[in-house]
Design a protein around this motif. Structure first.
Motif, mmCIF file in Angstrom:
data_model
loop_
_atom_site.group_PDB
_atom_site.id
_atom_site.type_symbol
_atom_site.label_atom_id
_atom_site.label_comp_id
_atom_site.label_asym_id
_atom_site.label_seq_id
_atom_site.Cartn_x
_atom_site.Cartn_y
_atom_site.Cartn_z
ATOM 1 N N UNK A 106 -28.819 -4.777 24.420
ATOM 2 C CA UNK A 106 -27.881 -5.894 25.236
ATOM 3 C C UNK A 106 -27.701 -5.547 26.643
ATOM 4 N N UNK A 107 -27.377 -4.197 26.817
ATOM 5 C CA UNK A 107 -27.303 -3.669 28.421
ATOM 6 C C UNK A 107 -28.433 -3.990 29.139
ATOM 7 N N UNK A 108 -29.587 -3.522 28.637
ATOM 8 C CA UNK A 108 -30.959 -3.347 29.301
ATOM 9 C C UNK A 108 -31.265 -4.820 29.416
ATOM 10 N N UNK A 109 -30.896 -5.912 28.501
ATOM 11 C CA UNK A 109 -31.334 -7.424 28.821
ATOM 12 C C UNK A 109 -30.556 -7.962 30.000
ATOM 13 N N UNK A 110 -29.018 -7.693 29.823
ATOM 14 C CA UNK A 110 -28.129 -8.100 31.073
ATOM 15 C C UNK A 110 -28.502 -7.397 32.287
ATOM 16 N N UNK A 111 -28.676 -6.078 32.392
ATOM 17 C CA UNK A 111 -29.488 -5.769 33.707
ATOM 18 C C UNK A 111 -30.703 -6.198 34.095
ATOM 19 N N UNK A 112 -31.409 -6.574 33.140
ATOM 20 C CA UNK A 112 -32.965 -7.185 33.695
ATOM 21 C C UNK A 112 -32.650 -8.477 34.177
ATOM 22 N N UNK A 113 -31.892 -9.102 33.528
ATOM 23 C CA UNK A 113 -31.655 -10.878 33.928
ATOM 24 C C UNK A 113 -30.801 -10.749 35.372
ATOM 25 N N UNK A 114 -30.136 -9.658 35.581
ATOM 26 C CA UNK A 114 -29.374 -9.494 36.831
ATOM 27 C C UNK A 114 -30.226 -8.915 37.998
ATOM 28 N N UNK A 115 -31.476 -8.270 37.568
ATOM 29 C CA UNK A 115 -32.282 -7.508 38.510
ATOM 30 C C UNK A 115 -31.834 -6.455 38.730
ATOM 31 N N UNK A 116 -31.013 -5.662 37.856
ATOM 32 C CA UNK A 116 -30.521 -4.447 38.158
ATOM 33 C C UNK A 116 -31.408 -3.306 37.429
ATOM 34 N N UNK A 117 -31.819 -2.216 38.239
ATOM 35 C CA UNK A 117 -32.260 -1.261 37.267
ATOM 36 C C UNK A 117 -31.753 -0.113 36.405
ATOM 37 N N UNK A 118 -30.407 -0.451 35.887
ATOM 38 C CA UNK A 118 -29.554 0.113 35.064
ATOM 39 C C UNK A 118 -30.343 0.540 33.766
ATOM 40 N N UNK A 119 -30.251 1.694 33.394
ATOM 41 C CA UNK A 119 -30.966 2.200 32.232
ATOM 42 C C UNK A 119 -29.862 2.738 31.258
ATOM 43 N N UNK A 120 -29.864 2.381 30.147
ATOM 44 C CA UNK A 120 -29.059 2.707 28.899
ATOM 45 C C UNK A 120 -30.198 3.281 27.721
ATOM 46 N N UNK A 121 -29.667 4.503 27.197
ATOM 47 C CA UNK A 121 -30.397 5.194 26.093
ATOM 48 C C UNK A 121 -29.489 5.601 25.244
ATOM 49 N N UNK A 122 -30.180 5.908 24.125
ATOM 50 C CA UNK A 122 -29.268 6.409 22.934
ATOM 51 C C UNK A 122 -30.146 7.795 22.369
ATOM 52 N N UNK A 123 -29.241 8.659 21.803
ATOM 53 C CA UNK A 123 -29.718 9.983 21.446
ATOM 54 C C UNK A 123 -29.143 10.303 20.248
ATOM 55 N N UNK A 124 -29.504 11.142 19.063
ATOM 56 C CA UNK A 124 -28.981 11.164 17.804
ATOM 57 C C UNK A 124 -27.546 12.443 18.317
ATOM 58 N N UNK A 125 -26.574 12.012 17.878
ATOM 59 C CA UNK A 125 -25.388 12.997 17.894
ATOM 60 C C UNK A 125 -25.487 14.097 16.839
ATOM 61 N N UNK A 126 -25.070 15.202 17.294
ATOM 62 C CA UNK A 126 -25.180 16.477 16.520
ATOM 63 C C UNK A 126 -24.172 16.644 15.505
#
Length: 126
Positions: A106-126
C-alpha cells in the motif's frame, strides 16, 4: 505447522481380580499402550514494517502515510517521520506476514502514484 505430542495412558484396575485386558506391570498396574496426539498451533512469525529515508519525499507525505496505513495519530506520525529523517529508518509497526506485506504494498503503491521515491520494507522480528 503443528507438532504432535504422544503420551502413554495408565489405568489402575478396578479392584482385586479386575480383568487386565492390556499389559500388566509387576505391581498389577494396567498399561494401555495406545497413544493420542495433541495438536499445538504455532504462533505466527511477526514482521517489522520500516520506512527508509530519502531526500525527496515530503515530510508531510510521510506523516500522511503513517496516519492512513498505520493508524498513527498526527503526533505519533510526526515523531516517527522525524526519526526516519534523522536516523535513516523508522519502525511503522509489527505485524503478521500477510498484514506486513499488504501495508508495504500500500505504501509503495501510493508513493509511486504520487511520484515519490519513498521506500518501505519488512523484516522478520526476532
Amino acid at each position: 505447522m503443528s507438532q504432535g505430542v504422544s503420551f502413554i495412558q495408565m489405568n489402575q484396575p478396578a479392584g482385586p481380580g479386575a480383568p487386565g485386558g492390556g499389559n500388566t506391570g509387576d505391581d498389577g498396574t494396567d498399561f494401555d499402550l495406545s497413544t493420542q496426539t495433541r495438536v499445538r498451533t504455532k504462533k505466527p512469525s511477526l514482521y517489522r514494517v520500516l520506512l527508509l529515508n530519502d531526500d525527496y519525499t515530503p515530510m508531510e507525505f510521510v506523516v500522511h502515510i503513517l496516519e492512513r496505513f498505520f493508524n498513527r495519530s498526527r503526533e505519533q506520525a510526526t515523531r516517527i517521520m522525524l526519526h526516519v529523517h534523522q536516523k535513516g529508518v523508522g519502525l511503522c509497526g509489527v505485524y503478521t506476514f500477510e498484514v506486513a506485506e499488504t501495508k508495504v504494498a500500500q505504501v509503495l503503491d501510493l508513493a509511486k502514484r504520487h511520484e515519490h521515491p519513498l521506500q518501505c520494507v519488512m523484516e522478520k522480528d526476532d
